[in-house]
Design a protein around this motif. Structure first.
Motif, PDB file in Angstrom:
ATOM      1  N   ARG A 249       0.835  -1.210   0.000  1.00 16.12           N
ATOM      2  CA  ARG A 249       0.000   0.000   0.000  1.00 16.12           C
ATOM      3  C   ARG A 249       0.863   1.251   0.000  1.00 16.12           C
ATOM      4  NH1 ARG A 249      -3.226   1.437   5.377  1.00 16.12           N
ATOM      5  NH2 ARG A 249      -1.027   1.608   5.999  1.00 16.12           N
ATOM      6  N   TYR A 250       1.881   1.264   0.846  1.00 13.36           N
ATOM      7  CA  TYR A 250       2.737   2.450   0.957  1.00 13.36           C
ATOM      8  C   TYR A 250       3.507   2.673  -0.350  1.00 13.36           C
ATOM      9  CZ  TYR A 250       5.482   6.012   3.331  1.00 13.36           C
ATOM     10  OH  TYR A 250       6.043   7.216   3.702  1.00 13.36           O
ATOM     11  N   GLU A 251       3.978   1.605  -0.933  1.00 12.14           N
ATOM     12  CA  GLU A 251       4.754   1.691  -2.160  1.00 12.14           C
ATOM     13  C   GLU A 251       3.916   2.146  -3.341  1.00 12.14           C
ATOM     14  OE1 GLU A 251       7.917  -1.528  -3.237  1.00 12.14           O
ATOM     15  OE2 GLU A 251       6.298  -1.728  -4.680  1.00 12.14           O
ATOM     16  N   HIS A 252       2.605   2.011  -3.246  1.00  7.56           N
ATOM     17  CA  HIS A 252       1.725   2.312  -4.372  1.00  7.56           C
ATOM     18  C   HIS A 252       1.312   3.782  -4.435  1.00  7.56           C
ATOM     19  CE1 HIS A 252      -0.299   0.220  -7.644  1.00  7.56           C
ATOM     20  NE2 HIS A 252      -1.320   1.027  -7.484  1.00  7.56           N
ATOM     21  N   GLN A 253       1.846   4.608  -3.582  1.00 11.31           N
ATOM     22  CA  GLN A 253       1.465   6.015  -3.583  1.00 11.31           C
ATOM     23  C   GLN A 253       1.901   6.703  -4.882  1.00 11.31           C
ATOM     24  OE1 GLN A 253       1.946   8.143   0.445  1.00 11.31           O
ATOM     25  NE2 GLN A 253       3.444   6.479   0.537  1.00 11.31           N
ATOM     26  N   GLY A 257       6.020   6.553  -5.275  1.00  8.85           N
ATOM     27  CA  GLY A 257       6.105   5.088  -5.261  1.00  8.85           C
ATOM     28  C   GLY A 257       7.435   4.550  -5.735  1.00  8.85           C
ATOM     29  N   ALA A 287       9.304  10.103   5.531  1.00 11.09           N
ATOM     30  CA  ALA A 287       8.907   8.983   4.676  1.00 11.09           C
ATOM     31  C   ALA A 287       9.896   7.827   4.802  1.00 11.09           C
ATOM     32  CB  ALA A 287       8.808   9.445   3.223  1.00 11.09           C
TER      33      ALA A 287
END
Length: 307
Positions: A249-253, A257, A287
């Motif tokens: 989820r975090y990587e998909h920002q 990303g 981050a």
């Protein structure tokens, strides 16, 4: 060569850069060997994650040459999408001569109707040659090109060299089901389906009939294990996927990303530096701390994650 029977995990690799923006050739070879060590079935390079649009033509050729040289014979798919056919034709021809297993392409954002999309693929195939197997990349959130189920079937029917769909529609699970239903009824020929979207829906995509993953999540080991487990033990595959979901989820920002992925890959020793070529995002201290926190939790929950 890739074919309609291709299955498994193709890791989408980034392009490593030095802090000054130059290509990091040493990291290219090391990164490729590390992916091979993760048990992937192939590699995909020069896609969106590979920052292909920021490379000079000769740099793109250098990336292809170096990755193929270190891939240990695994198939390498080369992204060739570009605004014009001349650049696509040159890169495709050079990549195939170097030993690429196929190319990946998607229409430019100006393509809107089914006729425009189908016509673009017909012209592209005429330019690169009908003997070059290609992956149809369906990624509307990145390209703005919305491909209906019907136009994908049409492109596949009209171009025998289309052997794979890189499925990245969102929501898109029903698209996988529609294609598989057509194939079961004999209304569409065989087609490999490998899924992207950062693996965010990989658990469900495998249940819908996908053949595997073609994505850039920073833990190719997880992709390998989920794909292998999907047909054998759904609950085990789901448990493993769930352990990685917070980081997925975090990587998909949007926007950061790729910076997250490169930060993790640098932490893991795949690449020497996490830098994107300008213009590109960078992670601020907050981050980076969040990613490191998620990595620590992942290591505790999945001891086989490779950390």
């Amino acid at each position: 060569m890739i074919s309609a029977e291709t299955r498994g995990v193709f890791a989408i690799a980034p392009t490593p850069f030095l802090p000054d923006g130059a290509l990091d050739m040493a990291s290219l070879g090391r990164m490729t060997e590390r992916y091979v060590g993760c048990g992937v079935d192939g590699l995909t390079i020069l896609g969106i994650m590979g920052e292909a649009h920021k490379l000079e033509p000769e740099e793109s050729l250098s990336v292809v040459r170096e990755v193929i040289a270190h891939a240990g014979g695994l198939p390498v798919v080369v992204g060739i999408s570009a605004p014009g056919f001349a650049a696509m034709r040159r890169l495709s021809a050079a990549a195939m001569e170097m030993g690429a297993a196929g190319v990946m392409m998607t229409p430019p954002p100006s393509m809107r109707t089914d006729d425009q999309i189908a016509g673009w693929f017909a012209q592209a195939v005429a330019q690169i040659g009908s003997d070059v197997p290609f992956v149809l990349q369906d990624h509307p959130t990145a390209t703005g090109v919305v491909m209906s189920n019907a136009v994908i079937r049409r492109v596949v029917a009209e171009n025998p060299s289309c052997v794979m769909l890189k499925h990245e529609d969102w929501p898109g699970l029903d698209k996988i089901s529609a294609i598989r239903n057509w194939q079961e009824r004999g209304e569409m020929r065989a087609l490999s389906i490998l899924c992207g979207n950062g693996a965010l829906f990989l658990d469900m995509e495998m249940r819908r009939g996908a053949d595997g993953a073609m994505t850039g999540y920073a833990f190719a080991e997880m992709l390998r294990r989920v794909v292998d487990l999907a047909a054998q033990d759904r609950d085990a595959a789901q448990d493993l996927f769930d352990a990685h979901l917070p980081l997925l989820r975090y990587e998909h920002q949007p926007g950061i990303g790729l910076a997250v992925r490169k930060h993790i890959l640098a932490q893991r020793g795949f690449i020497a530096h996490p830098d994107l070529r300008a213009p590109g995002a960078a992670l601020n201290p907050a981050a980076r701390a969040e990613v490191d926190y998620l990595l620590a939790r992942l290591k505790a929950r999945d001891r086989g994650c490779g950390l």
